[in-house]
Design an enzyme around this catalytic site. Sequence first.
Site, mmCIF file in Angstrom:
data_model
loop_
_atom_site.group_PDB
_atom_site.id
_atom_site.type_symbol
_atom_site.label_atom_id
_atom_site.label_comp_id
_atom_site.label_asym_id
_atom_site.label_seq_id
_atom_site.Cartn_x
_atom_site.Cartn_y
_atom_site.Cartn_z
ATOM 1 N N HIS A 197 0.880 -1.236 -0.079
ATOM 2 C CA HIS A 197 0.069 0.010 0.102
ATOM 3 C C HIS A 197 0.878 1.356 0.097
ATOM 4 O O HIS A 197 0.528 2.215 -0.834
ATOM 5 C CB HIS A 197 -0.873 -0.051 1.329
ATOM 6 N N CYS A 198 1.871 1.152 0.765
ATOM 7 C CA CYS A 198 2.615 2.311 0.790
ATOM 8 C C CYS A 198 3.743 2.950 -0.663
ATOM 9 O O CYS A 198 4.004 3.576 -0.679
ATOM 10 C CB CYS A 198 3.871 2.255 1.877
ATOM 11 N N MET A 199 3.737 1.781 -1.073
ATOM 12 C CA MET A 199 4.816 1.767 -2.496
ATOM 13 C C MET A 199 3.812 2.180 -3.556
ATOM 14 O O MET A 199 4.088 2.311 -4.777
ATOM 15 C CB MET A 199 5.510 0.558 -2.763
#
Length: 433
Positions: free
Chosen positions: A424-426
Amino acid sequence: MSPVAQARAEYDQLESVRVHRPGFETYLGVLDRQPNLFLDDFSIRQAKEEHDRMVDVLESSGVEVHYLHEDLSTDGTIDRLLRENVSGDTSDIAKRRREAGLDESELLGRLEGLDPYSKLQVISCNSRIIRQGHEGGEDEIGKGDYGLGRERFDSASYEFREPMTNLYFQRDQQLVTDKGPVLGNFAFSTRRAEVELAGAAWEAIGAEVIHSVTGEATVEGGDYIPAGEFGLLGVSGVIDGEEKVLRTSLDAGEELLENRVFDHDEVGLVRAPLEADREVSREQKSDPDAEPEMDVMHLDTWFNIADEGLAVGREFPIDNTDVIVYKRKRDGSYERVDIRSFGEYLRQKGYEIVPVPYEERRVATNFLTLDRGKVCPVCIPGRDGYDPEYNRTIERMKDHGVDVVPDGTGIVIDALRSGYGGIHCMTTPIRRR
């Protein structure tokens, strides 16, 4: 006409997404990981391979993947950024040679022939290229010049100023609402330069930025999770009665509401569960040198949505923190109407919560939802590959009918998650429908 970039609900079909393949700028962060916010040391070669695997999985699932360098190259923006962010120094070169053409503009002009990915690495390192000249005679160079030009006997040095080492985490520079992209404002100075690249990328693909957060207020994209009629934004926590900002501040949340960047009927500002997380950490007798606040730094580090009506998260923090509820009025503005337990709020919305074990807290909720009931999560590998005992959250999601890709196991990103983030962060959504 609908915006070029928009996302109304986390469970809507992901049509297109933006990523950045880690490069030399990330390697510089590994050299000194603490000020670069990394969890541990890791191999850049392995990180690139894992990133390529993630992209393959997304494309195989029908998602159009944009690379940051490709978007920046759409209208030549990347060359402007190259000129603005990269400098040269030929002051050590003899004046006669500079006047003959070897000056800073000539040195930097050569960079424009690089491929876009290489240009972005030079830009993201805030590079300074320094040429030192060898001005001696033939005797000092050797017996003759062997047919080589004078420049072959020069030397070069390089300086990198606060490189954008976290750039492969493409979530936090912005958040994308149903109305379009909003530029964030980082809590840590080491990441603030990334916002300029995000804004330039949106402009390059024709997506209008609807608001930019500046000043003291801070907001990062990992704190925003849209859910159709309502939206959630993680904000400052409260510890010992005092407000504590981790990444997104309460005043930033209020600023976004005042500027009407959302199209939700209701928005909940979710307090970071600092006291609850500390209580759990004490009970679990965690590593005394650990930084437990990093485990709840963004909403997506302890909560996510896999489908309409199905959340995934750490139950104790969810039930032991508050959400400040705002409803939209007829004139489009928002008014505060309630404050209640976050868990109670979710259940009143009809959400069931898939519980995350404490041991899986750093990766289990950081999955990317591709469509209703379809997710790409992080897999923790066992000795012989996928082991259900190490991936109880994935198994529990499958028990609730969630389609886990690829192959029911998710993907391994051991190197990438050492930067302190997951799938999700990437990724930042460009468009969901």
